[in-house]
Structures are given as structure tokens and as C-alpha cells.
Enzyme design. Structure first.
Site, PDB file in Angstrom:
ATOM      1  N   ASP A 113       0.829  -1.210   0.000  1.00  0.00           N
ATOM      2  CA  ASP A 113       0.000   0.000   0.000  1.00  0.00           C
ATOM      3  C   ASP A 113       0.865   1.262   0.000  1.00  0.00           C
ATOM      4  O   ASP A 113       2.009   1.247   0.457  1.00  0.00           O
ATOM      5  CB  ASP A 113      -0.912   0.024   1.232  1.00  0.00           C
ATOM      6  CG  ASP A 113      -0.115  -0.019   2.531  1.00  0.00           C
ATOM      7  OD1 ASP A 113       0.862  -0.798   2.594  1.00  0.00           O
ATOM      8  OD2 ASP A 113      -0.454   0.730   3.464  1.00  0.00           O
ATOM      9  N   GLU A 114       0.283   2.331  -0.491  1.00  0.00           N
ATOM     10  CA  GLU A 114       0.830   3.687  -0.349  1.00  0.00           C
ATOM     11  C   GLU A 114       2.322   3.773  -0.669  1.00  0.00           C
ATOM     12  O   GLU A 114       3.061   4.464   0.038  1.00  0.00           O
ATOM     13  CB  GLU A 114       0.577   4.202   1.080  1.00  0.00           C
ATOM     14  CG  GLU A 114      -0.888   4.350   1.396  1.00  0.00           C
ATOM     15  CD  GLU A 114      -1.151   4.778   2.828  1.00  0.00           C
ATOM     16  OE1 GLU A 114      -1.995   5.661   3.015  1.00  0.00           O
ATOM     17  OE2 GLU A 114      -0.538   4.232   3.770  1.00  0.00           O
TER      18      GLU A 114
HETATM   19  C1  ACM Z   1      -3.712   1.428   4.375  1.00  0.00           C
HETATM   20  O1  ACM Z   1      -4.586   1.944   5.073  1.00  0.00           O
HETATM   21  N1  ACM Z   1      -2.664   2.138   3.962  1.00  0.00           N
HETATM   22  C2  ACM Z   1      -3.767   0.025   3.994  1.00  0.00           C
END
Ligand code: ACM
Length: 467
Positions: free
Chosen positions: A277-278
Site C-alpha cells: 500500500d501507499e
Molecule cells: C492502508 O490503510 N494504507 C492500507
């Protein structure tokens, strides 16, 4: 009227009550009888009042629980099923009897029950704040009450690396001393982690370890600067998206291989979460290159991989990789497409829509703990008012492995803080994961919650109230 959360598939009450007294005993399956005797404050015997019987079960993962004028009998085809029956029984007791039965009136009733989804999870972020082994065990007991069966541990992030890796010892020597609030961090030794895994197993809960890659890796690069293309500093703030592994360096893939091998070796459960993620400081090309290589390495260690939905940007995932959706109940740009990509590659989906299932968000503007993001605040009613099969066209019950309620720990320094934000919203998520959609009723759930929070008080579980 005593009640059960999550709502059972079927419950038929008869007339009258059965009185359970302190002289009652528990027996049948020895493992679950021992557990039930401990939580109810009763003795084990061979001629029990509460008989936990291994028997053919009509539905996978299910159980039955019958209370008659003559006693109590649970049936399931596994000890895990009997454990679930004990959770229903605990909830049927008056709250003041839940930690030690003296004399408890129980309804005459028959429950036949099984889960809607196999994967019913909670996630605890032990990176932004570190939680010691005993605190994690408490949370395991808390979530078992709601028939959750997976605990996802977010073990690594920018603020700290929390699991010892023999082949890269600086990860915990130098990468674990930070956390939000500057209290000195901490980490799990391999024995600590094994202790958590074993304790969770005693509650029929599978630990799902997450090593978040290639972003959220500042702490790893503090420990080993060669893992980053740019210089890094220890970090104890709450920003995201600023760190990345060095994607074109072979050292990175040696690191990934060693870490994944050691974590897989410690983990008896089938899943290994690789984050994804991110990764806002990783170029698109680099992200795709990294995901292909890292997931191919990880797949060699025999685990089913899980990734946050951004990992679905890759079309080169190992077959069957599970996607965890964390966009909103109305998908934001790209999120639905990335999630469908896992399904196209043979995987299923875990739903964790941030605007309703994230437990780190304030209940309302006055809540002392928590943050406001993801369309928050998120009330208890908000947390109940959604269905995982109605978010992305093409992702229905068949494509769903299950539902998980994550808690990010920016503002939670103790497990009591975690409980305060988690309960009772996690009860909403548990009901969504377990109960048939047609059984769910917000008004009636609200009434059951009134009773449930009395039980939480009796059990010493903090909560944020029902409003
Ligand atoms: C997330 O909330 N970055 C998975």
C-alpha cells in the site's frame, strides 16, 4: 432477553429457562471443555451439565447449541466449532455471571449457526505503537468473543520494525527503538512471536503476519541504509508514503528473501501479507518490478500471499494471491480495478473499507482518541450499515474470502486505547462477516449492543459506548 453477536443463522426459543449454577460441570471435547470451564469458573467432569460434543456438523465451520431443562449440549465437527458455541453460551449468560457462574438463568433455546465468510479478521498495527505480548493476548481473547478467527499483525512500518530476523539483526537492534510518542518502541523475539501464535491457536485464531513492502520501510532502512536509495532518519511521526526500498538493488531482494523465509518458517498459518500500500515514493515501473520479484520470492516459501489492493496493479502475481480492499464503500479511483485484478489472477478478496471498517477513526468529533480521515468520523451505526458484496460489481460472496477490521495505532498507546476504539464497532464488522445479510437489522442490532457493552464491562474490555 439475552442475545448473541454476531446474530446466529437460526435461533428458536422454547418456553421457560434453565438455571446454571456453580455446581454445574463442563465436559466432552477436552480442549474446549478446559477452556469453557476456565472462562465460566466451572469444573470439568465426565458427566457434564455442559456437554461439548464432537459430532457431524450440518454446515462447514458451524455448530449447534441447545439449552433444555436438562442441560446444555453443543455439537460441532471440530474443536473450533465447539469453541464458537462456547462464545455464544458466554453471551447468553447474564453479564454479571460471565466471568464466574454462581446462578444464571438461561433461555431454553436451540441455535444452529455457521459463518457467511471463512476469513473473519482484525488487524493490529504494532508498528506505530508497540504492544507487548500480554497486550496482544488480551486482544486475541477480546476478538474471540465475536467469533473472529484471524488476527493480522502489521509488524513493520516507517516507525518501527517489530519482529526479530536472525539474518538481519539490526532490524530490531536499530529499527525497533522508535515509535509514535517516542517511548522507545520494542519488538517480538522469535519466541515472543511463537508464544503469540500458540496463544492465538488456543483461541482458534490464525495469525497473519504482514511485512509491508516496498513503502512503509523507513525503519528497515534506518537499520540498513543500503536498503534505501536516499538517506533516512528515524521517524516517529504520522505521515505516510515517503519511504521506499531501493528497487534496483540486489541487496533488497536478498533482504526480502531472508525476511520472508524466516517469517514463513515461524508462521504455521497459510497466509503471509506483503503490504504493497501507499508506495507513493516508488515509481510505477519500479513498483511493478518490485511486486513481481518480491511475490515470486515469497511464493517459494509455500504461503498464500495477501496484498493491499494496490498490489493488484500488477498482473504478474502468483496465482491465488488475496487482495485486501481498503478504499471506501464507494470505491475511489482505481481501487475497484486493482481489486478485480486479484480475482482475475485466481485470488479472493478481504474487504476492509476504510470509511466503515477502520477502527482507528474517531466515533465523532469529540472522541479523545483516533484520527479523522477516510470520510470519518465513523459512528457505530456507520460501521454496521454496509455489505461487503455490494461494493465492487463482480465481487460477491463467491469472490470474497472475508472481512477484516484494521486498527492503525497512531493514537493508541495501550491495549485499553485499542479496545476503546475497536469496541463496539468491531462487533458490527464481526456480524457483517458472520451473519447472513438477510438477518441483519440495524435497529435490533443497536438493542443487542446495549447488552453486549454490559458484557464488555463485566469482562474488563474497554469500549467507546453505543451511541
Ligand atoms: C492502508 O490503510 N494504507 C492500507
Amino acid at each position: 432477553m439475552t442475545t448473541v453477536i454476531p446474530a446466529p443463522v437460526s435461533r428458536v426459543d422454547g418456553p421457560g429457562t434453565f438455571t446454571l449454577t456453580s455446581s454445574a460441570t463442563v465436559g466432552g471435547d477436552t480442549v474446549t471443555a478446559g477452556y469453557a470451564a476456565e472462562v465460566l469458573g466451572l469444573a470439568v467432569s465426565g458427566d457434564p451439565t455442559i456437554d461439548l460434543a464432537l459430532a457431524a456438523s450440518p454446515a462447514p465451520g458451524g455448530y449447534s447449541l441447545e439449552i433444555t431443562s436438562g442441560g446444555i449440549r453443543a455439537e460441532a465437527d471440530t474443536a473450533a466449532g465447539l469453541f464458537l458455541a462456547v462464545q455464544s453460551l458466554r453471551q447468553l449468560l447474564p453479564a454479571d455471571q460471565a466471568t464466574g457462574v454462581t446462578s444464571a438463568e438461561l433461555p431454553i433455546t436451540r441455535i444452529d449457526d455457521h459463518p457467511r465468510f471463512h476469513y473473519r479478521g482484525a488487524m493490529l498495527d504494532v508498528a506505530r505503537h508497540f504492544f507487548p505480548v500480554d497486550a496482544v493476548k488480551k486482544y486475541i481473547d477480546d476478538i474471540a468473543l465475536l467469533k473472529l478467527n484471524h488476527l493480522h499483525l502489521h509488524l513493520t512500518d516507517d516507525q518501527g520494525w517489530r519482529i526479530h530476523i536472525d539474518s538481519w539483526p539490526e532490524l530490531t537492534r536499530a529499527g525497533a527503538t522508535t515509535e509514535i510518542g517516542g517511548r522507545g518502541g520494542g519488538f517480538y523475539s522469535k519466541d515472543d512471536y511463537r508464544e503469540i501464535v500458540l496463544y492465538a491457536a488456543s483461541r482458534f485464531i490464525t495469525i497473519v503476519p504482514e511485512i509491508d513492502l516496498p513503502g512503509h520501510t523507513n525503519a528497515a532502512s534506518v537499520a540498513y541504509p543500503e536498503l534505501s536509495d536516499v538517506p533516512v532518519e528515524p521517524y516517529e511521526g504520522i505521515e505516510v508514503g515517503f519511504s521506499s526500498l531501493a528497487i534496483r538493488s540486489e541487496t533488497t531482494y536478498r533482504f526480502v528473501d531472508d525476511v520472508i523465509r524466516e517469517i514463513a518458517g515461524l508462521t504455521p498459518g497459510p497466509y503471509l501479507h506483503l503490504g504493497g500500500d501507499e508506495s507513493l515514493s516508488t515509481t510505477d515501473d519500479d513498483f511493478l518490478y518490485f511486486i513481481q520479484r518480491a511475490t515470486a520470492i515469497a511464493a517459494r516459501y509455500g504461503k498464500t500471499l495477501i496484498g493491499w489492493h494496490e498490489m493488484g496493479r500488477s498482473t504478474a502475481l502468483p496465482a491465488g494471491t488475496i487482495g485486501q480492499y481498503w478504499s471506501f464503500t464507494t470505491p475511489q479511483e482505481g481501487a475497484a480495478e486493482h481489486t478485480l485484478s486479484f480475482v482475475r489472477q485466481g485470488g479472493q478478496i478481504i474487504m476492509s473499507p476504510a470509511d466503515v471498517a477502520y477502527l482507528d477513526i474517531k466515533y465523532d468529533d469529540a472522541t479523545e482518541l483516533g484520527l479523522v480521515w477516510a470520510n470519518g468520523p465513523t459512528s457505530v451505526a456507520d460501521s454496521y450499515d454496509w455489505d461487503p458484496a455490494a461494493i465492487i460489481p463482480g465481487i460477491g460472496d463467491e469472490q470474497l474470502l472475508g472481512v477484516e477490521a484494521p486498527l492503525w495505532s497512531e493514537t493508541t498507546a495501550t491495549i485499553g486505547d485499542v479496545e476503546y476504539l475497536a469496541f463496539p464497532r468491531i462487533a458490527s464488522i464481526a456480524e457483517i462477516a458472520w451473519s447472513p445479510a438477510g438477518k441483519r437489522d440495524a435497529v435490533e442490532f443497536r438493542q443487542r449492543l446495549d447488552r453486549f457493552v454490559q458484557l464488555l464491562d463485566a469482562l474488563g474490555i474497554h469500549h467507546g459506548g453505543v451511541a
